[in-house]
Scaffold this motif. Structure first.
Motif, mmCIF file in Angstrom:
data_model
loop_
_atom_site.group_PDB
_atom_site.id
_atom_site.type_symbol
_atom_site.label_atom_id
_atom_site.label_comp_id
_atom_site.label_asym_id
_atom_site.label_seq_id
_atom_site.Cartn_x
_atom_site.Cartn_y
_atom_site.Cartn_z
ATOM 1 N N LYS A 29 0.835 -1.203 0.000
ATOM 2 C CA LYS A 29 0.000 0.000 0.000
ATOM 3 C C LYS A 29 0.868 1.250 0.000
ATOM 4 O O LYS A 29 0.553 2.226 -0.697
ATOM 5 C CB LYS A 29 -0.924 0.005 1.213
ATOM 6 N N ARG A 30 1.954 1.243 0.761
ATOM 7 C CA ARG A 30 2.868 2.396 0.746
ATOM 8 C C ARG A 30 3.353 2.666 -0.667
ATOM 9 O O ARG A 30 3.367 3.822 -1.126
ATOM 10 C CB ARG A 30 4.069 2.145 1.655
ATOM 11 N N ALA A 31 3.761 1.621 -1.372
ATOM 12 C CA ALA A 31 4.257 1.795 -2.736
ATOM 13 C C ALA A 31 3.184 2.379 -3.642
ATOM 14 O O ALA A 31 3.458 3.274 -4.454
ATOM 15 C CB ALA A 31 4.744 0.458 -3.288
ATOM 16 N N ASP A 32 1.948 1.893 -3.496
ATOM 17 C CA ASP A 32 0.854 2.372 -4.348
ATOM 18 C C ASP A 32 0.522 3.835 -4.050
ATOM 19 O O ASP A 32 0.318 4.635 -4.969
ATOM 20 C CB ASP A 32 -0.393 1.515 -4.130
ATOM 21 N N ALA A 69 3.167 11.062 -5.634
ATOM 22 C CA ALA A 69 4.377 11.520 -6.348
ATOM 23 C C ALA A 69 4.514 10.720 -7.638
ATOM 24 O O ALA A 69 5.414 9.881 -7.775
ATOM 25 C CB ALA A 69 5.609 11.343 -5.461
ATOM 26 N N PRO A 70 3.609 10.942 -8.604
ATOM 27 C CA PRO A 70 3.613 10.121 -9.827
ATOM 28 C C PRO A 70 4.887 10.269 -10.655
ATOM 29 O O PRO A 70 5.152 9.424 -11.523
ATOM 30 C CB PRO A 70 2.387 10.644 -10.599
ATOM 31 N N GLU A 71 5.671 11.310 -10.385
ATOM 32 C CA GLU A 71 6.925 11.468 -11.131
ATOM 33 C C GLU A 71 7.925 10.361 -10.809
ATOM 34 O O GLU A 71 8.766 10.018 -11.650
ATOM 35 C CB GLU A 71 7.561 12.831 -10.820
ATOM 36 N N GLN A 87 13.035 0.825 6.228
ATOM 37 C CA GLN A 87 12.776 2.239 6.484
ATOM 38 C C GLN A 87 11.292 2.443 6.801
ATOM 39 O O GLN A 87 10.494 2.680 5.892
ATOM 40 C CB GLN A 87 13.167 3.079 5.257
ATOM 41 N N PRO A 88 10.882 2.357 8.045
ATOM 42 C CA PRO A 88 9.473 2.575 8.374
ATOM 43 C C PRO A 88 9.055 4.013 8.110
ATOM 44 O O PRO A 88 9.884 4.933 8.132
ATOM 45 C CB PRO A 88 9.396 2.241 9.867
ATOM 46 N N MET A 89 7.776 4.193 7.860
ATOM 47 C CA MET A 89 7.249 5.537 7.596
ATOM 48 C C MET A 89 7.085 6.270 8.922
ATOM 49 O O MET A 89 6.464 5.765 9.853
ATOM 50 C CB MET A 89 5.903 5.434 6.871
ATOM 51 N N THR A 90 7.638 7.464 8.997
ATOM 52 C CA THR A 90 7.560 8.251 10.223
ATOM 53 C C THR A 90 6.759 9.527 10.050
ATOM 54 O O THR A 90 6.493 10.237 11.014
ATOM 55 C CB THR A 90 8.969 8.603 10.731
ATOM 56 N N ASP A 98 7.205 10.415 2.901
ATOM 57 C CA ASP A 98 7.717 9.091 2.552
ATOM 58 C C ASP A 98 8.309 9.105 1.148
ATOM 59 O O ASP A 98 9.366 8.499 0.900
ATOM 60 C CB ASP A 98 6.584 8.065 2.642
ATOM 61 N N ALA A 99 7.646 9.795 0.220
ATOM 62 C CA ALA A 99 8.168 9.889 -1.141
ATOM 63 C C ALA A 99 9.522 10.595 -1.155
ATOM 64 O O ALA A 99 10.465 10.150 -1.834
ATOM 65 C CB ALA A 99 7.165 10.636 -2.021
ATOM 66 N N LEU A 100 9.645 11.693 -0.397
ATOM 67 C CA LEU A 100 10.916 12.405 -0.321
ATOM 68 C C LEU A 100 12.003 11.536 0.304
ATOM 69 O O LEU A 100 13.144 11.499 -0.165
ATOM 70 C CB LEU A 100 10.750 13.687 0.493
ATOM 71 N N ASP A 101 11.646 10.834 1.387
ATOM 72 C CA ASP A 101 12.619 9.976 2.061
ATOM 73 C C ASP A 101 13.090 8.853 1.144
ATOM 74 O O ASP A 101 14.274 8.490 1.139
ATOM 75 C CB ASP A 101 12.010 9.389 3.335
ATOM 76 N N PHE A 102 12.170 8.305 0.365
ATOM 77 C CA PHE A 102 12.515 7.234 -0.570
ATOM 78 C C PHE A 102 13.496 7.735 -1.626
ATOM 79 O O PHE A 102 14.532 7.107 -1.888
ATOM 80 C CB PHE A 102 11.233 6.710 -1.222
#
Length: 439
Positions: free
Chosen positions: A343-346, A352-354, A374-377, A383-387
């Motif tokens: 679900k996080r990935a989706d 952040a579709p880019e 890397q858990p979501m905090t 989360d997109a920026l952290d990834f």
């Protein structure tokens, strides 16, 4: 409680179809997805026609160990007022854990997780509900959720837990019959028994949704047609009480409008069948007992602290790879952990579709690998920026062009002000345009 009738979950992807659908008395919107000062034109037109709009929150975490966040409560209240709603709804769930009560990092689930049906959890939930009720301008209704996993040592059934919650707080209930079916498949809980134990006159309205079964696990997807067992539970409920409203939820994989209209027709027929059984004397109802008042405690209670530790341990096992707490089914915990990561990935791909465009076919594998450690905090945008930052730091993608695009995307969004809006950047770009014109 106000009569609502037949409704559907309003989503931007089906906004035009919803406006044209016959027999839609009301709609429900995800509260966090609307801005009070900038309501979508479709919602404005529906309201002008007299269609009721109800905000449905997903981020408050009333079942968590912490008291409800004042900012989130204020935002929910603002949406109720902007939409002229007769009530607001949320979930009996926790969505984050850790923090000061446990002296551990704050973790976000990004999903609705079940609370243990224990006295401790009920005491905390009742206090949180009262806090929310005091902060909201309209009545609150809370929803039973679907679960893949069960807590060890539970002291009550779902029906008993909900009955005591309504009895002690006077809160209304949003009963999701699809979630009752999910818990029947995943946790061997009898939907009829749950309905028999509920305070039926506390029901504000009913959710109906679809899902799918895989390897003996039912996934409450909201992306598939409503199955017959869910409609049968709806009929059972309608044979016991006349629900003020019934709503079809669909969150993705939207079919043609005609298919949604056929599902709404099946829902109406299921309710009518239950009404006929009720008229024939087959149903029964149970009263809601008077609300008992209790002032919120000033300091964290022992129950809050115990619940905080239990929820932090469970969520950490799901998102941070720590050991599974004693008493939980390890197999189900692994299934839930994979579901959370997926679900996080989706969702990150949606906000952040880019990123999928930049990373191409490697996006999903890269994100799932990142999520393992890397858990979501924060929220999904963070989360997109952290990834992206993680990929840049680790050098996961060797292609120079991909790295360059990813770095530009990350720099554009990682500062307090987007680079394109910073004065120096604007001035430099303006100067460059002048030079190009002169050349």
């Amino acid at each position: 409680m106000q009569r609502l009738g037949t409704g559907i979950g309003w989503r931007p992807e089906i906004a035009d179809a919803v406006e044209r659908m016959p027999g839609i008395d009301w709609v429900e919107v995800v509260a966090e997805n609307v801005c009070p000062g900038h309501l979508p034109e479709s919602l404005r037109r529906l309201r002008e026609r007299g269609v009721i709009v109800v905000p449905h929150g997903v981020a408050l975490g009333l079942g968590g160990a912490d008291r409800p966040d004042e900012g989130r409560l204020t935002a929910l209240a603002e949406r109720a007022e902007a939409l002229g709603s007769p009530l607001v709804t949320e979930h009996i769930a926790f969505v984050r854990a850790g923090g000061p009560l446990t002296a551990s990092p704050r973790l976000e689930a990004g999903h609705l997780l079940p609370v243990p049906r224990t006295r401790d959890a009920l005491d905390v939930l009742c206090e949180n509900v009262r806090i929310a009720q005091d902060a909201l301008p309209v009545p609150l209704a809370v929803e039973n959720i679907a679960a893949l996993i069960a807590w060890p040592g539970e002291e009550m059934t779902e029906g008993q837990f909900l009955y005591e919650l309504a009895d002690r707080t006077g809160v209304r209930l949003l009963i999701d019959v699809a979630n009752l079916h999910t818990n029947h498949v995943n946790r061997a809980e009898d939907p009829a028994k749950a309905l028999a134990e509920l305070p039926l006159e506390a029901i504000a309205y009913v959710h109906v949704a679809g899902g799918f079964e895989r390897d003996g696990v039912w996934h409450d997807s909201h992306a598939h047609p409503v199955p017959r067992p869910v409609l049968d539970i709806l009929t059972d409920l309608a044979s016991r009480v006349d629900p003020p409203g019934v709503l079809l939820e669909r969150d993705e994989n939207f079919p043609e409008p005609g298919e949604l209209e056929r599902e709404l027709g099946a829902i109406r027929r299921a309710v009518e069948k239950g009404a006929q059984e009720r008229a024939a004397g087959a149903g029964a109802w149970s009263p809601v007992l008077p609300k008992s008042a209790a002032a919120p405690a000033a300091e964290p209670s022992p129950a809050r602290q115990r619940l905080a530790l239990a929820q932090a341990a469970m969520l950490s096992a799901l998102v941070a790879g720590t050991p599974v707490p004693e008493g939980f089914d390890p197999t189900r915990m692994r299934v839930q952990a994979r579901a959370l990561a997926s679900k996080r990935a989706d969702v990150v791909a949606k906000v952040a579709p880019e990123l999928p465009e930049i990373l191409g076919e490697g996006y999903r594998a890269a994100f799932l690998g990142y999520a393992q450690g890397q858990p979501m905090t924060g929220g999904y945008r963070q989360d997109a920026l952290d990834f992206a930052g993680h990929l840049l730091f680790t050098g996961r993608f060797p292609d120079a062009g991909v790295r360059r695009e990813l770095r530009e995307w990350w720099l554009e969004r990682s500062g307090p002000v987007p680079r394109s809006r910073r004065p120096v950047v604007r001035a430099a770009r303006a100067a460059r345009r002048v030079l190009l014109r002169r050349g």
